[in-house]
Design an enzyme around this catalytic site. Structure first.
Site, short mmCIF file in Angstrom:
data_model
loop_
_atom_site.label_atom_id
_atom_site.label_comp_id
_atom_site.label_asym_id
_atom_site.label_seq_id
_atom_site.Cartn_x
_atom_site.Cartn_y
_atom_site.Cartn_z
CG ASP A 68 -0.28 -0.06 2.53
OD1 ASP A 68 0.76 0.60 2.70
OD2 ASP A 68 -0.79 -0.74 3.44
CE LYS A 108 3.51 7.52 -2.62
NZ LYS A 108 3.87 6.95 -1.34
CG MET A 154 -6.07 6.28 8.92
SD MET A 154 -6.88 4.70 8.57
CE MET A 154 -7.39 4.19 10.21
#
Length: 499
Positions: free
Chosen positions: A35, A56, A171
């Protein structure tokens, strides 16, 4: 069918933080699904595998989780060994449970390899001890991006607002306004110290300090603090200025271009990284075997009749002595022959073959080697092992001193003509602070690749001869190594930066 899936934690970004187990399993893999949070340098551990990026931020579409699982299962069902390389730790906000469930249902064997998660990395790399004897005895890891479609948050914001320790938000860039408001409305003080850590453990890591009620503005699109980001909330966030060793390293924030051949670049790149620099590698020269081994082979077969063998570089040592072994000889071929080297690194390469240099000039210059040999080579037979191009001063001077010199080209030395597009763009936009140049040929090749944009960077040169070539190209030399070694080149650059 011997399929296997390895779910490997890639760590927070610095490729050196991959576990030994992770590196071992990557080397076994047939395909790597990685990832955008995984450092692409880690793919060097799987050089023969197929590399598939599953997305990405800001560069390509992020694959859906079901697409990643389907791809993983497809390769595993075809009998391939699959590495699923995941940023941070697979067990922390990485959706590993869904992948494990799919593998279990398919009857495919798997192994989970831990990695260093960003919260723990920040403790070491941003100087933020997320636990502290006086300030925080507990830590809560919180996602700022819950599963889409939930009717209500699964997070107890009231409990989190009262949490007696450190909160770490993962996040949370695009949702910063939501979770900061939720904390404040449920009783968290607006002036609670906060540290925003971007690209933790990378050479361009950034740490921003603010209050809880300022976070949403700091993470707004206008401020361009792009993921990956973690936010650390609590009294420990105030310690960043005193304990942030990474961003205090002397070359932190400096981008240095290393132009050595690819298999020699790390000798220069590693100490620069250790000092905090972001290192880009753009080889200017390619090293390879000679087009024809005939003259090397003839020189090897005549070693018993030679008085001196002179090596001009480590590459010459490697290619010449490898050829000695390939022809069925060994180091006894050098019995009775005196060996001379231009520098200590070349002598160290000889030592790897259990040979000792009889002569090394103190300042590692060809001219100095000539001065030391001049009175000893008249009437002697000398083999000069060299590259396919370079200065002829040794051959000319030794011949003038009465030596019978045989030059042999032990390796080819050719220019790289096309630079990496990203490096060329960085040079053109002035994003390279330093260019290191270790020979005249390197300087000329870099100038052909980068053109006038080379003038936008400071130049660190290995020697006066290299420096003169740089000046002849119309560029300025900022610093020069003395003595002419890689270690000294790094130190000269560092000394200038600190002056």
């Amino acid at each position: 069918m011997n399929s296997m899936v390895y779910l490997i934690g890639a760590g927070p970004g610095d490729p050196g933080l991959l576990t030994l187990r992770g590196a071992e399993l990557l080397s076994r893999s047939d395909v790597v699904l990685y990832d955008g949070l995984s450092n692409v340098e880690l793919l060097s551990h799987a050089p023969s595998a197929e590399h598939i990026c599953v997305g990405k931020h800001g560069q390509q579409r992020i694959w859906r989780q079901d697409e990643i699982i389907d791809e993983m299962l497809k390769h595993a069902r075809n009998g391939r060994i699959v590495a699923r390389l995941k940023g941070g730790d697979p067990a922390v906000f990485a959706r590993t449970a869904e992948e494990v469930e799919a593998l279990s249902e398919a009857g495919i064997s798997y192994e989970i390899v831990p990695g260093i998660t960003a919260a723990l990395a920040a403790g070491s790399y941003a100087g933020i001890p997320i636990t502290h004897r006086k300030l925080a005895s507990a830590v809560a890891l919180v996602t700022g991006h819950e599963e889409p479609g939930k009717t209500e948050s699964a997070l107890d914001w009231q409990a989190l607002a009262r949490f007696p320790g450190t909160l770490v938000i993962y996040m949370g860039v695009t949702t910063a306004e939501v979770w900061t408001r939720s904390l404040i409305e449920n009783g968290k003080s607006p002036d609670t110290p906060v540290a925003i850590v971007r690209r933790c453990s990378h050479h361009d890591q950034q740490t921003f300090r603010c209050r809880l009620d300022e976070v949403a503005d700091r993470l707004s699109p206008a401020n361009k603090i792009r993921p990956p980001v973690i936010v650390i909330i609590g009294p420990v966030a105030e310690l960043t200025e005193t304990q942030n060793w990474l961003e205090q390293r002397p070359l932190f924030g400096q981008t240095v271009l290393v132009t050595r051949p690819i298999d020699q670049a790390e000798e220069l790149a590693t100490p620069l990284r250790d000092l905090g620099a972001t290192v880009l590698v753009q080889p200017a020269i390619q090293i390879g075997p000679p087009q024809d081994w005939a003259e090397v082979d003839a020189a090897i077969e005549s070693l018993a009749n030679q008085d001196f063998v002179i090596f001009c570089s480590r590459n010459g040592v490697q290619y010449f002595l490898d050829r000695v072994l390939e022809l069925g000889h060994d180091m006894r071929s050098f019995a009775g022959v005196q060996l001379a080297c231009v520098g200590k690194k070349t002598a160290a390469a000889l030592a790897d073959f259990h040979l000792r240099a009889d002569l090394i000039p103190q300042d590692f210059r060809a001219e100095s080697l000539v001065d030391e040999l001049r009175g000893h080579v008249s009437g002697k037979r000398v083999v000069l092992v060299r590259a396919s191009r370079g200065r002829d001063i040794l051959e000319e001077s030794l011949t003038q001193a009465g030596a019978d010199v045989t030059q042999v080209v032990a390796y080819s030395h050719t220019d790289v003509t096309t630079p990496d597009a990203k490096i060329l763009q960085a040079a053109q936009h002035g994003r390279i602070d330093w260019i290191t140049l270790t020979s005249s040929a390197t300087a000329e090749s870099v100038h052909r690749m980068l053109g006038e944009s080379m003038k936008q960077a400071k130049i660190a040169s290995l020697s006066p001869i290299t420096s003169q070539t740089v000046r002849d190209l119309g560029c300025t030399v900022t610093c020069e190594a003395d003595p002419y070694t890689m270690d000294s080149l790094v130190q000269s650059l560092l000394k200038f930066k600190l002056s």
